[in-house]
Design an enzyme around this catalytic site. Structure first.
Site, PDB file in Angstrom:
ATOM      1  N   ARG A 303      47.066  49.648  25.708  1.00 24.59           N
ATOM      2  CA  ARG A 303      47.505  48.312  25.954  1.00 24.59           C
ATOM      3  C   ARG A 303      48.967  47.824  25.370  1.00 24.59           C
ATOM      4  NH1 ARG A 303      43.795  44.034  26.209  1.00 24.59           N
ATOM      5  NH2 ARG A 303      42.283  45.549  25.225  1.00 24.59           N
ATOM      6  N   ARG A 335      39.503  40.728  33.966  1.00 30.56           N
ATOM      7  CA  ARG A 335      39.244  40.532  32.327  1.00 30.56           C
ATOM      8  C   ARG A 335      38.865  39.053  31.688  1.00 30.56           C
ATOM      9  NH1 ARG A 335      43.283  40.838  29.305  1.00 30.56           N
ATOM     10  NH2 ARG A 335      42.267  41.829  27.365  1.00 30.56           N
ATOM     11  N   CYS A 366      34.889  34.615  45.950  1.00 32.70           N
ATOM     12  CA  CYS A 366      33.694  33.738  46.067  1.00 32.70           C
ATOM     13  C   CYS A 366      32.749  33.856  44.688  1.00 32.70           C
ATOM     14  CB  CYS A 366      32.835  34.147  47.272  1.00 32.70           C
ATOM     15  SG  CYS A 366      33.800  34.180  48.821  1.00 32.70           S
TER      16      CYS A 366
END
Length: 438
Positions: A303, A335, A366
């Site tokens: 990251r 995330r 949805c």
């Protein structure tokens, strides 16, 4: 391309400033509400490649790689490919590769990473994963269970180097879903119970395996440098215990990664220089105290290297009742839905004097949980067709993306020096249907 596309801009009157620490280093205001990154206007990238699109600043990635090398000059750096499994990124970094599957092994090899610089991780390695590791001549495999050591003893080529993953019992004070070094986790061998020391002995007892060192990983989004120092103390003590019990000095210590990045304004950045000073100083001090040689340090950042290099561009599709609905969502960034990750966003490509108010950025899928960001300060007159830029979106977006609602995954586009190149193309309906044989 105009001069404004390639020259850095000054802060422009009436334009909200860029939040410090959240945008790639080549990002600048460009007038009319637009931004440039890597010398290219974001509005032009959206027009050329469509939305959503993930933009990566090569200069940011290279700069972070250089900072890491400077902070840990003698350490081996292995990029945690799970953060962004893309060949072009591995080639830009030039680091070793930390991989967790046959697919990641194939990606690393096709990116030109030599087998000896591949570290194979994972608390579950399938037979296919192990076969891929052996075929690639992976330099090290991180053993995560006693059963796995038995498998390696039976299947691995003679001389296969093995690291033993240790759960050191260090609380890194991060999100529960991201903490991997506390007791009760699915990863590795407990240090406190003695299982880690026994696991080293199990590897040493196998004539076909070579015990190369110890491994631990504290988790993700770790800001507390004291946690790394404590992990070093516990791991060095284990190295000394291995020498005392087995007469063997393991020569590698892998501390994993997990360095934090800020995602919203005001969040602190990780103190890389301070962390390096503390980690390296503690390592030398503890090795001297236990009278053992200093092992080769291995780090596995993911990251920290790529998150801030990424910007995701979305097009606004609808505005209603405090919600700004965009043309992406949890299929390109799960995330927030998975563990409450928080983001900010910025209107790009239109200057407005409208006051800013908090909005919720909703995705297209949805699910009520398909929310990309909450309480984002955006202009009150935001409208369909507007372009939004979400910073710090370079890590775990592409890797975790799905085809929910049969939506194709977005392209990844690298920018540098006023030019753009596609790293991963947009997924098409033909791609989505190719595996459906019904």
């Amino acid at each position: 391309m105009t001069l404004a596309d390639v020259l850095p801009s000054v802060e422009l009157a009436g334009e909200p400033p860029l939040e410090p620490g959240l945008w790639p280093r080549t990002t600048h205001l460009a007038g009319g509400g637009d931004l440039t990154c890597g010398g290219v206007r974001l509005t032009r990238l959206a027009a050329r490649f469509g939305t959503p699109v993930q933009v990566f600043d090569e200069t940011e990635i290279r700069g972070r790689a250089e900072s890491l090398r400077a902070a840990f000059p003698d350490a081996e750096i292995a990029f945690a490919t799970k953060a962004l499994p893309v060949r072009g990124v591995l080639r830009v970094l030039g680091f070793s590769a930390d991989v967790c599957s046959a697919g990641e092994i194939a990606m690393a090899r096709s990116a030109g990473v030599p087998g000896e610089r591949i570290l194979v991780h994972g608390n579950v390695k399938t037979p296919e994963d192990l076969k891929a590791a052996f075929t690639a001549h992976a330099g090290r495999i991180v053993a995560d269970s006693a059963d796995e050591i038995d498998q390696l003893a039976a299947l691995a080529p003679a001389g296969q180097r093995v690291l033993v993953r240790v759960t050191p019992g260090v609380d890194a004070h991060t999100h529960r879903a991201l903490a991997t070094a506390v007791e009760g986790q699915k990863f590795g061998f407990s240090l406190a119970s003695g299982a880690a020391l026994d696991a080293v002995g199990q590897v040493l007892a196998q004539p076909g395996l070579r015990a190369a060192g110890l491994h631990c990983h504290l988790g993700s989004q770790v800001r507390d440098t004291c946690a790394y120092a404590e992990a070093v103390r516990r791991m060095v003590r284990l190295l000394a215990e291995v020498r005392e019990r087995h007469g063997v000095m393991l020569d590698q210590l892998d501390l994993g990664g997990g360095f934090a990045v800020p995602y919203r304004a005001g969040e602190p950045a990780f103190d890389l220089t301070g962390a390096a000073r503390r980690i390296l100083g503690t390592l030398r001090l503890e090795c001297d105290r236990h009278r053992i040689p200093v092992p080769r340090l291995v780090l596995e950042p993911g990251r920290w290297l790529v998150a801030t290099a990424g910007i995701t561009l979305y097009r606004v599709a609808a505005v209603k009742s405090g919600f700004v609905a965009v043309d992406g969502g949890m299929s390109d960034n799960p995330r927030p839905a998975l563990y409450g990750a928080r983001y900010t966003a910025r209107l790009v490509g239109r200057h407005t004097k409208a006051p800013r108010r908090p909005w919720t950025i909703a995705g297209r899928h949805c699910e009520a949980g398909d929310v990309l960001a909450e309480e984002v300060p955006l202009p009150a007159d935001i409208r369909p067709g507007d372009l939004l830029a979400v910073p710090v979106s370079g890590a775990y977006h592409h890797a975790l993306a799905s085809n929910y609602n049969l939506v194709g995954r977005p392209p990844l586009v690298a920018v540098a020096g006023g030019a753009a190149r596609v790293l991963v193309r947009r997924e098409t309906e033909e791609d989505l249907l190719r595996r459906d044989l019904g």
